[in-house]
Design an enzyme around this catalytic site. Structure first.
Site: not given
Lengths: 351, 996
Positions: B728, B724, B384
């Site tokens: 996700d 986070d 990410d």
């Protein structure tokens, strides 16, 4: 070798390239296209030509395998079939027309490896034999104190027989006769010497010299010798049982006091036996039969025997009898081993 | 909803050609279990809704609801009855005992159970046919069962700590909602909110369902849990985007309303909401086996194959040698059981636990024990962007004034020392505007905190400016005190600028108008520009320069703001009442000062870490919800797209040819937009993942993240995913190893992950990879060590069968080795340091680089093990020979030797042995065989320390061993001397004092 190749080649590859479809459930449709691409990709790569070819060939083969399986298109069992195929290919590689081709070298290496291991162990065992004497065992602690065994012995220490049925005791007689063949007077007189009783028959001299053995004649056993009564008393319900002490190289009973044998009822009425005749009458193993020098040099050594003649045992009931050795240095109460210095057997004589 | 009404509402829906699954939840709930797999596929698809495109009338018709009065109470009741409550359904949970059984009867345990069962079988056969059965098999069976039970309980305990995903989702759901029914506002339980309900949301609330906004006043929502973007977004009733996730008129279940109020119609509830779909997707995903589990399975297959092969071979061999059926079966069982490495399961578990602890110290908290190794096998990391690669904090990155671009210091600790000419007068103006025309402020009581880390009020860009000015110019508060604000126009999305008027400290009578905003807007206001503190009239050259600078900064993915000012004429001096609504003051012909651009900068350690991953052959893919330009800029600055590579678009621009004419072979980098990804099938995705080395996925939805992970896995890669946000979590769960962020990570992501980075630092992943690779290598060593002793353990039994010699090694002694003397040394191998630079080699290929391969088995079994067996047998023969039984006489002696009634067995010297004497002898031999194995295992342990390097170089400092040897000798000599004196002087002083 493989690893090196891979790392040299790797930077030219996208990382995902080397991975293959594992999950057979999902058939990768554009697999062929990928292969072509991969071939092109490989062509661009500069590597050592010879080695590269080998690797490619292998890869190509693997892919072929996989493609074949996809063609069969059976989702279940493919994994096993693939494993089987690998195994068969391992054993017989049709392309290279060689059996165990890939493992040929390793087999040679293993052959030499094991050959040298065999050489090493042979050498070590040879050295072992150099260090131990063929005449005297290095240690005798484990076999001391001596164990006791009786004859006749037919897989059992229970003497069950019926006096009136000879077939129930005939095998005892045969066994005893066979055992006493080596004690025949003629044989003993011919082979062995008549040495003085009451003292050790010590033969000094070189270790490898042949040693003489003292006579132990069958006739010493009197009524139990089978000479007068060929049935050793079994036909009359007065069985003879011979007792011998286990041979131990170098074993000497305490000086001047020969090992004696004494039997009694182990459990139950003391009077169940009533009387036992011992032959020789001293009921002991004479000192002249000791020490034993080992079977290599003391060839004709005959173990001394004590015969117990149970002349008046209670009939028709099992009588447990314990015969013990007695003498200095003799232990007859080891709990774990019921054959050291003693022996227990039962007499069940039916009439 | 009455049936009649339902039919009535069907018509507009058909008109809209949108089979909105209005009643779908009913059918879904009914067949939930049957359709579970299908549903998962369904969930992976993009959210498909068109409610945001409907007009209010259509909306009203579709949900048959009055847009001012809401549902009637009765309707609401019925819909609730039909559709079920507005809550997240937990997945059918596996009962605890099933989980326990899975631990008990999975993988390695199964092998041990089989062994234990065979032992009991052998014991009962023995018991049935022999009066005096050997109890060894019974003990062995009991010990095996105990080993499995203990390790099984341990793993179960480990496992039970995780898997609370659904609970964490539920914590995000609000409790109460404000709905309007029958025209009355009422507070109801969120569970009772139904489709079509008219709902009001105000600042501070959590949204109770997915809602189509019908009216809003300054409403801003924080969608960070869904999209990962932390900036609040404004909401209004107009449809602004095709994509329901991006349009402004939908607010989502469980997100936060930051400010303002909004009123809207509920368009989906419970599991059907966007968040609900993520929740069910996440909790419904089944994880594949971890790589180490696969390896252990492979290992079990190998060991079982060897065991069965040996067992069957010797079964037939013993039949040929003339043993009975019963004996042969017992031999078969014995051989199979002897091949089971009893201690290995415990060893592996302990090794992994130790590494997990070591990793926790390095800020990688491992939740799932098996995941310890997974990071080491990882070949692809899908990372990410926000918070992992970047600092998650807007920071000023560039300034443009005096026609020059200056770089600002963006590192976390302000250590790069980049600077710019602060003496320029232009900078003075720029700094003043940035500091004064700024509504952000530091929260109080943070004097001790470094400026960059202080908490602020206000939006991200303003805070960035505030911090920047505080750091590089002067105290902003002081500046604001000296230049008090008289009037201001706050920023809004229509005028796109912010203006404020201040009294000046150097001329307290005069006012200055300051403005900042979107650069093109700002330029429109300006008629002059400032260069080195001098005003010049705006000319074309300047405009071109401005455009170039704007494009350059924008192209770096940065958010650019323009700054200008105007010294108000003297008739607007102190005391003038400014009216910002009527604009009773001039607001044109401003003087342009400069541009400041901001970005969420990458963390300092990230480029290095990405480089290390590269060196380690790990492909790093960026998957972000952010815009492609920003994503690409960050990707370039951290090295995910390396400097040498350019994307097709860039290359096309450079070569000045259309993208279609490029030779795509030479392009290694690509930025994929989420909307492109949406239209791809899996083959196209595979193609992209295979062809490009450097990939950035931008604007991705949670489902797409999952699809990308699956794509990588389909290509055989072992995938690590960092993230986070709640968005996700499906990808985290699906990944071979999901890595959540400890500080910024949401609770859901932490629950879905296997590993948590306590310091949120991507660089910690590199540590994790290193540790993972190390433990893989060390497990190899550990297993090689443990397996080796299998050969000296099993050959005695084989020789016992073939050569009919007394049994050289008993079952109990085997257990002593496996569970006793071998365990601790094997565990100690987990502490070995790496032999080569393990971060410079490629990740292992899960297909070919196995934990246990035939080479390891060959070395352990075929070579070292054979030497060990030889050592044992040699000792055995020496002891028997020295006591009277020479090796050749032992061959074939077994039947007599083991006959308890035979009490005058002759040895090589003619001595006669009772049964018990022989057995004592045999046990002595077994003891010494055991000790021989222990001693040769010392050497084995030492050689297993390294696989390639010399022991003298890496393994140990042999010479340190010799330091203590003289002292050992001293102990011997001293004590022998003492005992000598005690013997010589019985009752003497020394005896009284030291004889014990």
């Amino acid at each position: 070798m493989r690893r090196q190749l891979r790392s040299r080649r790797a930077p030219a590859f996208p990382y995902g390239y080397r991975y293959r479809l594992d999950d057979q459930d999902e058939v990768n449709q554009n697999y062929l296209a990928d292969e072509e691409e991969e071939a092109e990709e490989e062509a661009q790569v500069m590597t050592v030509p010879g080695l590269e070819e080998e690797e490619e060939e292998e890869e190509g083969k693997e892919e072929e395998e996989e493609r074949e399986e996809e063609g069969q298109g059976q989702p279940t069992g493919n994994a096993w079939r693939r494993k089987l195929q690998i195994v068969t290919e391992y054993l017989w590689d049709p392309e290279k027309r060689m059996s165990l081709a890939r493992t040929g070298l390793i087999l040679v290496i293993y052959f030499f490896f094991y050959a040298s291991l065999a050489a090493v162990i042979t050498l070590f065992l040879y050295m072992l034999f150099l260090t131990i004497s063929p005449y005297m065992p290095t240690f005798t602690e484990q076999v001391k104190p001596p164990g006791v065994m009786i004859r006749p012995f037919a897989h059992s220490l229970n003497f069950n027989f019926n006096v009136s049925e000879p077939e129930t005791w005939q095998h005892y007689v045969i066994s005893l006769n066979g055992f006493l063949q080596g004690y025949n007077d003629s044989l003993q007189e011919e082979m062995n010497v008549d040495c003085p009783p009451g003292q050790y028959f010590i033969q000094d001299g070189d270790e490898d010299e042949d040693k003489k053995a003292c006579q132990f004649k069958r006739s010493f056993l009197k009524n139990c010798s089978g000479l007068e009564d060929p049935t050793f008393g079994y036909s009359t319900g007065q069985p003879c049982i011979l007792l011998k002490m286990n041979r131990i190289v170098g074993f000497r009973p305490e000086l001047g006091d020969p090992v004696k044998v004494s039997c009694k009822v182990q459990k139950g009425d003391e009077n169940d036996i009533r009387s036992i005749n011992y032959y020789p009458e001293s009921a002991s193993f004479d000192l002249r039969y000791y020490p034993y020098y080992g079977k290599l040099t003391h060839v004709n050594y005959t173990s001394p025997l004590v015969a117990m003649h149970f002349t008046d045992v209670v009939k028709n009931q099992a009588v447990p009898v314990q015969c013990q050795l007695k003498g200095k240095g003799i232990i007859n109460d080891v709990i774990n081993d019921r054959f050291v210095g003693r022996i227990v057997f039962t007499l069940n004589i039916e009439t | 909803m009455e049936p009649g009404k339902e039919k009535g509402t069907a018509t507009p829906r058909e008109q809209n050609q949108s089979p909105r699954p209005n009643l779908k939840p009913v059918t879904m709930n009914k067949n939930l279990r049957k359709k579970k797999k299908k549903d998962l596929e369904e969930l992976k698809k993009e959210v498909d809704m068109d409610d945001h495109k409907l007009t209010l009338d259509e909306l009203s018709a579709k949900y048959s609801v009055d847009l001012t009065r809401g549902h009637s109470l009765k309707d609401a009741q019925e819909i609730l009855f039909i559709n079920g409550p507005n809550s997240l359904t937990p997945p059918p949970s596996i009962p605890n005992w099933v989980k326990f059984c899975k631990q008990m009867f999975g993988g390695f345990s199964l092998l041990l159970w089989t062994g234990a069962f065979l032992c009991f079988l052998a014991y009962s056969i023995n018991l049935r046919y022999n009066e005096k059965a050997d109890k060894d098999n019974l003990y062995l069976g009991i010990v095996l069962s105990a080993v499995v039970l203990i390790t099984g309980c341990f793993s179960y305990y480990q496992e039970s700590k995780s898997s609370k995903i659904m609970e964490s989702f539920k914590n995000m759901v609000p409790q109460q909602a404000l709905v309007i029914r029958d025209g009355e506002r009422m507070q109801i339980n969120v569970k009772d909110v139904v489709l079509g309900d008219l709902v009001e949301v105000k600042g501070g609330d959590q949204v109770p369902a997915d809602i189509r906004v019908i009216s809003a006043q300054g409403c801003k929502v924080d969608n960070s849990s869904l999209t990962g973007e932390s900036e609040p977004q404004s909401r209004c009733p107009d449809c602004t985007h095709e994509n329901p996730l991006e349009t402004r008129n939908i607010i989502f279940f469980s997100t936060n309303c930051v400010e303002g109020t909004a009123r809207g119609i509920v368009i989906s509830t419970g599991d059907n909401t966007v968040m609900g779909r993520i929740a069910s997707l996440t909790s419904g995903l089944t994880m594949g086996q971890t790589p180490i589990a696969v390896e252990i399975e492979h290992f079990i297959h190998l060991i079982t194959a060897v065991a069965v092969f040996l067992g069957v071979t010797f079964f037939f061999l013993s039949l040929i040698l003339g043993y009975g059926w019963l004996d042969a079966v017992i031999f078969l069982i014995g051989i199979i059981v002897a091949n089971v490495p009893e201690g290995l399961l415990a060893t592996v578990t302990v090794c992994l636990t130790l590494t997990a602890k070591r990793m926790a110290r390095k800020n990688c908290l491992v939740k799932n024990l098996e995941a310890v190794e997974t990071l080491g096998s990882t070949s692809t990391i899908c990372s990410d962007k926000t918070g992992t690669l970047t600092q998650n904090r807007m920071t000023v990155a560039h300034l443009w004034f005096d026609k020059t671009v200056y770089e600002a210091d963006t590192s976390e600790e302000q250590t790069t020392g980049k600077t710019f000419p602060k003496s320029s007068d232009t900078w003075f103006y720029l700094a003043r505007i940035a500091g004064l025309c700024n509504r952000a402020d530091f929260k109080p009581h943070q004097e001790s905190v470094p400026v960059a880390k202080r908490a602020t009020t206000g939006d991200a860009s303003e805070s960035a400016l505030l911090k920047f000015i505080e750091q590089s110019y002067n105290s902003v508060n002081e500046m604001r005190e000296k230049n008090p604000k008289v009037a201001e126009i706050p920023f809004n999305s229509t005028n796109k600028y912010q203006m404020s008027i201040h009294l000046l400290e150097d001329n307290p009578q005069a006012h200055m108008l300051m403005m900042k905003g979107a650069p093109e807007k700002i330029l429109d206001f300006c008629t002059s520009f400032m260069l080195n503190g001098q005003e010049f009239p705006m000319d074309e050259e300047m405009k071109v320069d401005f455009q170039n600078a704007y494009l350059e900064l924008g192209g770096m993915g940065e958010r650019v703001l323009g700054f200008c000012y105007l010294n108000l004429p003297s008739n607007f001096s102190k005391g003038f009442q400014f009216n910002t609504d009527e604009l009773n003051f001039p607001m044109e012909s401003l003087c342009f000062v400069g541009l400041i651009s901001m970005i969420d900068p990458p963390r300092t350690a990230v480029p290095d870490a990405v480089g290390k991953c590269r060196n380690a052959g790990i492909k790093v893919i960026m998957v972000t919800g952010d815009h492609p330009i920003t994503a690409k800029a960050i990707a370039k600055s951290v090295g995910i797209i390396s400097e040498a590579n350019e994307t097709a678009e860039e290359m096309a621009a450079r070569l000045n040819i259309p993208v279609s004419q490029l030779n795509t072979k030479s392009i290694k980098a690509i930025v994929v937009h989420g909307s492109e990804l949406k239209d791809m099938d899996s083959n196209q995705l595979d193609h992209i993942l295979k062809t490009y080395k450097e990939i950035v996925f931008a604007r991705t939805s949670p489902q797409q993240k999952l699809i990308i992970v699956e794509g990588c896995q389909r290509l055989g890669a072992i995938v690590a995913v960092t993230g986070d946000g709640v968005n996700d979590s499906p990808a985290l769960k699906k990944a071979d190893i999901g890595i959540a962020m400890g500080i910024t990570g949401s609770d859901v992501s932490k629950q879905a992950a296997d590993m948590i980075l306590l310091d949120d630092n991507f660089a910690s992943i590199v540590t994790g990879v290193e540790e993972g690779r190390l433990i893989f290598d060390n497990l190899k060593k550990s297993i090689a060590y443990t397996l080796t002793s299998n050969i000296p353990e099993i050959t005695p039994f084989l020789m016992f069968i073939i050569l009919s010699i007394p049994l050289p090694l008993g079952t109990i002694t085997i257990l002593c080795i496996d569970l006793g003397t071998d365990m601790v040394p094997a565990i100690s191998l987990a502490y070995e340091s790496p032999e080569s630079d393990i971060m410079k080699r490629l990740p292992r290929n899960p297909k070919t680089d196995n934990l246990v391969n035939h080479r390891l088995i060959g070395m352990a079994y075929g070579q070292i093990g054979m030497i060990q067996a030889l050592a044992g047998f040699f000792t055995y023969f020496v002891i028997l020979a020295e006591n009277g039984f020479k090796p050749l006489d032992l061959l074939g002696i077994r039947l007599y030797w083991d006959d308890a009634r035979l009490n005058d067995l002759e040895d090589s010297y003619g001595q006669q042995w009772t049964y018990e004497q022989r057995k004592v002898m045999e046990f002595t031999c077994q003891t010494s065989f055991f000790i021989s194995i222990v001693i040769v295992q010392w050497a084995d342990l030492i050689i297993c320390k390294t696989r390639r390097n010399s022991l003298f170089k890496q393994g140990m400092k042999i010479n340190w061993w010799f330091c203590a040897i003289p002292y050992s000798a001293l102990i011997f000599i001293y004590d022998e001397g003492r005992k000598l004196i005690i013997r010589r002087r019985p009752g003497g002083w020394l005896e009284k004092e030291t004889y014990y």
